[in-house]
Scaffold this motif. Structure first.
Motif, PDB file in Angstrom:
ATOM      1  N   ASP A 151       0.825  -1.207   0.000  1.00 12.82           N
ATOM      2  CA  ASP A 151       0.000   0.000   0.000  1.00 12.82           C
ATOM      3  C   ASP A 151       0.861   1.260   0.000  1.00 12.82           C
ATOM      4  OD1 ASP A 151      -2.296  -1.479  -0.018  1.00 12.82           O
ATOM      5  OD2 ASP A 151      -2.558  -1.468   2.155  1.00 12.82           O
ATOM      6  N   TYR A 154       2.569   1.672  -3.467  1.00 10.10           N
ATOM      7  CA  TYR A 154       1.661   1.907  -4.591  1.00 10.10           C
ATOM      8  C   TYR A 154       0.742   3.102  -4.329  1.00 10.10           C
ATOM      9  CZ  TYR A 154      -1.630   0.987  -8.380  1.00 10.10           C
ATOM     10  OH  TYR A 154      -2.410   1.094  -9.491  1.00 10.10           O
ATOM     11  N   HIS A 155      -0.159   2.975  -3.375  1.00  4.98           N
ATOM     12  CA  HIS A 155      -1.150   4.027  -3.149  1.00  4.98           C
ATOM     13  C   HIS A 155      -0.507   5.304  -2.594  1.00  4.98           C
ATOM     14  CE1 HIS A 155      -4.444   1.280  -4.005  1.00  4.98           C
ATOM     15  NE2 HIS A 155      -3.863   0.391  -3.227  1.00  4.98           N
ATOM     16  N   SER A 156       0.311   5.164  -1.552  1.00  9.22           N
ATOM     17  CA  SER A 156       0.912   6.357  -0.957  1.00  9.22           C
ATOM     18  C   SER A 156       1.868   7.036  -1.937  1.00  9.22           C
ATOM     19  CB  SER A 156       1.661   5.980   0.328  1.00  9.22           C
ATOM     20  OG  SER A 156       0.786   5.373   1.260  1.00  9.22           O
ATOM     21  N   SER A 159      -0.079   8.981  -4.517  1.00  9.82           N
ATOM     22  CA  SER A 159      -0.708  10.137  -3.878  1.00  9.82           C
ATOM     23  C   SER A 159       0.283  11.287  -3.722  1.00  9.82           C
ATOM     24  CB  SER A 159      -1.272   9.737  -2.506  1.00  9.82           C
ATOM     25  OG  SER A 159      -1.821  10.847  -1.836  1.00  9.82           O
ATOM     26  N   LYS A 384      -8.998   3.319  -8.614  1.00  9.81           N
ATOM     27  CA  LYS A 384      -8.162   4.508  -8.460  1.00  9.81           C
ATOM     28  C   LYS A 384      -8.461   5.554  -9.531  1.00  9.81           C
ATOM     29  CE  LYS A 384      -3.481   5.790  -7.133  1.00  9.81           C
ATOM     30  NZ  LYS A 384      -3.518   7.094  -7.803  1.00  9.81           N
ATOM     31  N   LYS A 389     -12.059   9.430  -4.949  1.00  3.28           N
ATOM     32  CA  LYS A 389     -11.605  10.131  -3.760  1.00  3.28           C
ATOM     33  C   LYS A 389     -12.752  10.496  -2.835  1.00  3.28           C
ATOM     34  CE  LYS A 389      -7.465  12.080  -5.952  1.00  3.28           C
ATOM     35  NZ  LYS A 389      -6.752  13.328  -6.316  1.00  3.28           N
ATOM     36  N   THR A 392     -12.213   7.429  -0.583  1.00  2.00           N
ATOM     37  CA  THR A 392     -10.911   7.271   0.072  1.00  2.00           C
ATOM     38  C   THR A 392     -10.483   8.489   0.867  1.00  2.00           C
ATOM     39  OG1 THR A 392      -9.838   8.004  -1.974  1.00  2.00           O
ATOM     40  CG2 THR A 392     -10.135   5.638  -1.676  1.00  2.00           C
ATOM     41  N   THR A 507      -4.034   9.335   5.041  1.00  2.00           N
ATOM     42  CA  THR A 507      -4.272   8.113   4.264  1.00  2.00           C
ATOM     43  C   THR A 507      -3.000   7.532   3.673  1.00  2.00           C
ATOM     44  OG1 THR A 507      -4.731   9.438   2.281  1.00  2.00           O
ATOM     45  CG2 THR A 507      -6.602   8.860   3.674  1.00  2.00           C
ATOM     46  N   ARG A 508      -1.895   8.269   3.700  1.00  2.00           N
ATOM     47  CA  ARG A 508      -0.653   7.755   3.116  1.00  2.00           C
ATOM     48  C   ARG A 508       0.124   6.865   4.061  1.00  2.00           C
ATOM     49  NH1 ARG A 508       1.191  13.676   0.798  1.00  2.00           N
ATOM     50  NH2 ARG A 508      -0.286  13.780  -0.940  1.00  2.00           N
ATOM     51  N   ARG A 513      -4.719   2.005   4.520  1.00  2.00           N
ATOM     52  CA  ARG A 513      -5.430   1.473   3.362  1.00  2.00           C
ATOM     53  C   ARG A 513      -6.069   0.131   3.691  1.00  2.00           C
ATOM     54  NH1 ARG A 513      -7.067   3.467  -1.720  1.00  2.00           N
ATOM     55  NH2 ARG A 513      -7.663   1.660  -2.937  1.00  2.00           N
TER      56      ARG A 513
END
Length: 585
Positions: A151, A154-156, A159, A384, A389, A392, A507-508, A513
């Motif tokens: 997470d 990838y996500h952080s 972002s 995504k 958003k 999320t 959220t990062r 996540r």
């Protein structure tokens, strides 16, 4: 129960508990030896695969974002691209080596700690838990670490890169001051390293004897680390290994002195002055001296001068030479028999995280029932897409806003959660994470209180916080009448923007996540229930999907079944088409 005060009783309890502790230590050691190869292999393969799989994306997309952003000047872009290339070359070997060491340490220590925790917890069959705890739980924990690492990577990562491509403050390197800053930084490291090393070496005997004195005092009086019986062997081991801790403190001071002195380069660059850099080098010695005196409970002050090294006027507390001095109320440790008017409960980070996710789940179910959150929002969040958003970022920000609003209405000095748990600066968790976010949230709470919002403005601001990340959705959704005053609308928009910015940073962090996805599964179940009721009202039977399919697939299949049935008019034809779509998806 009051612990024994006499030395003989304490010694007898220690001797009586020693075989029990030794048995638990051996059992935990055996479990760790058996499990750590498998845990190390799992974590090494998982983390290494993530690092190597995402490495081309990280390198190329980072360089792309640095070159495309308008926040950096040309010189800074070239320098950052060179640094990115060096870090990208070092990242795979360092990351893989860290995964091997981290996996080995986690696989060996987690079963050992779980063995001791099984004794301390209120469990009936302690023998069974001593043997079984830390086995399968450690395996599940290793997969959890891999999931959280994925997470973050990838996500952080994406972002942060999205923020880099957005508009922001412009930065550029002043080339004229770079050579001067580097020269002063090297000079600061050369001065601070020997001087701070001498100071640390001279104060090490004081640290050694004062530490031994405190540990022996706690051992005799059964206080501090000797208060709990299970901690007595560890605290006794601390007495024996205290000289190693002193040596480590001296070595740590020597290493940190390099960075403390090199910070003079930053001062020269920020203040555009060589003189301020030289003043900082002298002041850094005073800062370390005062801080070490504070830690060792020695006389306040320092023999080194502390000149001013910034153009900004110092505050009243920093203008004194004893800025690191401890208050008079802390010169002596408080007595254990001191009675407080009300017990202060120190909150745990996981408790606060659980409260946030429970609020997300509760508000999410309410919005699903009202139709504010739809299946498209969840689908976009999983894929995504920009409008995802709303789930999320918008939903957690809305929950934080409701907590702040509840705190304002209750006249709370801190942040009041839904279960009436109050977060203040005194009982907050001592993690740096809460230092970064608690004070800004308290400032926003004070702004909301000062604005004295009406009910219509509260409703407007809440929907604005929820839907602000999706401008198209915000424009087409009736979020209530906006304030007539343009100034008032600008104030509410600024509050919504700040709340979403803080939530986006939250959220990062790792585990968010994963925990948030678990809460979203509950909301998906609410959507399934709602779709099931709609299908019953239409007279259709619910679509059956294999249990191996995800909740998301079940929702899609249900809605797809209803739409196919409306178009075709045949249940059998619609079911055949939907089953094929689900197998493909």
């Amino acid at each position: 129960m009051e612990p024994p005060r006499r030395f003989c009783d304490s010694l007898w309890n220690f001797i009586r508990f020693l075989p029990y502790f030794t048995g638990l230590l051996i059992l935990g050691f055996i479990k760790g030896i058996i499990l750590f190869p498998f845990i190390c292999l799992i974590m090494t393969i998982g983390i290494s695969g993530i690092i190597l799989g995402l490495w081309p994306i990280h390198f190329s997309y980072t360089c792309y974002c640095i070159l495309r952003t308008k926040q950096f000047g040309p010189v800074l872009k070239v320098l950052l691209c060179l640094c990115t290339a060096v870090i990208s070359i070092l990242w795979p070997p360092v990351g893989i080596a860290s995964s091997v060491l981290g996996g080995a340490a986690y696989g060996f220590l987690a079963p050992m700690f779980a063995t001791f925790q099984a004794v301390g917890e209120r469990k009936r069959d302690k023998v069974y838990h001593c043997i079984c705890d830390g086995t399968w739980g450690t395996v599940e924990g290793s997969f959890t670490v891999i999931r959280d690492f994925m997470d973050v990577c990838y996500h952080s990562y994406f972002s942060i890169m999205d923020d880099l491509l957005s508009e922001g403050k412009y930065y550029e390197i002043r080339l004229l001051y770079l050579p001067l800053a580097l020269a002063i930084g090297v000079l600061g490291a050369m001065v601070d390293l020997p001087v701070i090393s001498i100071i640390a070496f001279c104060k090490s005997p004081c640290m050694l004897f004062k530490g031994w004195h405190r540990l022996f005092h706690d051992c005799i009086g059964r206080e501090g680390p000797f208060l709990e019986t299970i901690c007595v062997p560890f605290a006794g081991l601390a007495i024996l290994l205290w000289p190693l801790a002193v040596v480590g403190a001296v070595l740590g001071s020597m290493v940190s002195s390099i960075f403390l002195g090199a910070y003079a380069a930053v001062i020269v660059y920020q203040e555009c002055s060589i003189w301020f850099g030289l003043c900082y080098i002298t002041a850094s010695l005073s800062i370390y001296d005062e801080y070490s005196n504070d830690v060792l409970d020695m006389a306040e002050g320092s023999c080194f001068p502390r000149p001013r090294y910034t153009k900004k006027a110092p505050s009243q507390t920093n203008s004194r030479s004893t800025s690191f001095s401890r208050p008079s109320s802390f010169k002596k440790p408080p007595s254990r028999t001191t009675s407080l008017p009300a017990p202060m409960i120190e909150l745990k980070p996981l408790e606060l995280a659980d409260s946030l996710f429970e609020e997300c789940q509760r508000h999410g179910e309410i919005m699903v029932s009202k139709g504010i959150i739809t299946l498209k929002d969840i689908e976009d969040a999983k894929n995504k897409i920009g409008s995802g958003k709303v789930i999320t970022i918008g939903l957690p920000a809305y929950c934080i806003f409701q907590a702040l609003l509840h705190s304002v209405k209750s006249n709370s000095t801190g942040i009041l959660l839904n279960d009436n748990t109050e977060i203040t600066t005194s009982n907050r968790p001592k993690d740096t994470f809460f230092d970064w976010f608690l004070n800004p949230l308290l400032i926003i709470k004070d702004q909301i209180k000062a604005d004295n919002l009406s009910e219509a403005e509260e409703e407007y601001l809440g929907r604005l916080v929820l839907l602000r990340s999706d401008p198209a959705r915000l424009k087409n959704t009736n979020i209530g009448p906006p304030p007539e005053s343009e100034l008032r609308r600008a104030e509410l928009d600024a509050l919504a923007r700040r709340l979403q910015g803080i939530t986006k940073s939250i959220t990062r962090y790792p585990t968010f996540r994963r925990r948030f996805d678990e809460s979203m599964e509950i909301i998906l179940q609410e959507l399934v229930k709602k779709n099931g009721e709609n299908s019953k009202s239409r007279g259709s039977r619910p679509q059956t999907v294999p249990r191996s399919k995800s909740m998301f697939a079940r929702i899609l299949s249900q809605e797809s079944f209803n739409s196919r049935k409306d178009n075709s008019g045949s249940d059998q034809e619609a079911q055949t088409v939907v089953q094929r779509d689900v197998e493909i998806g």
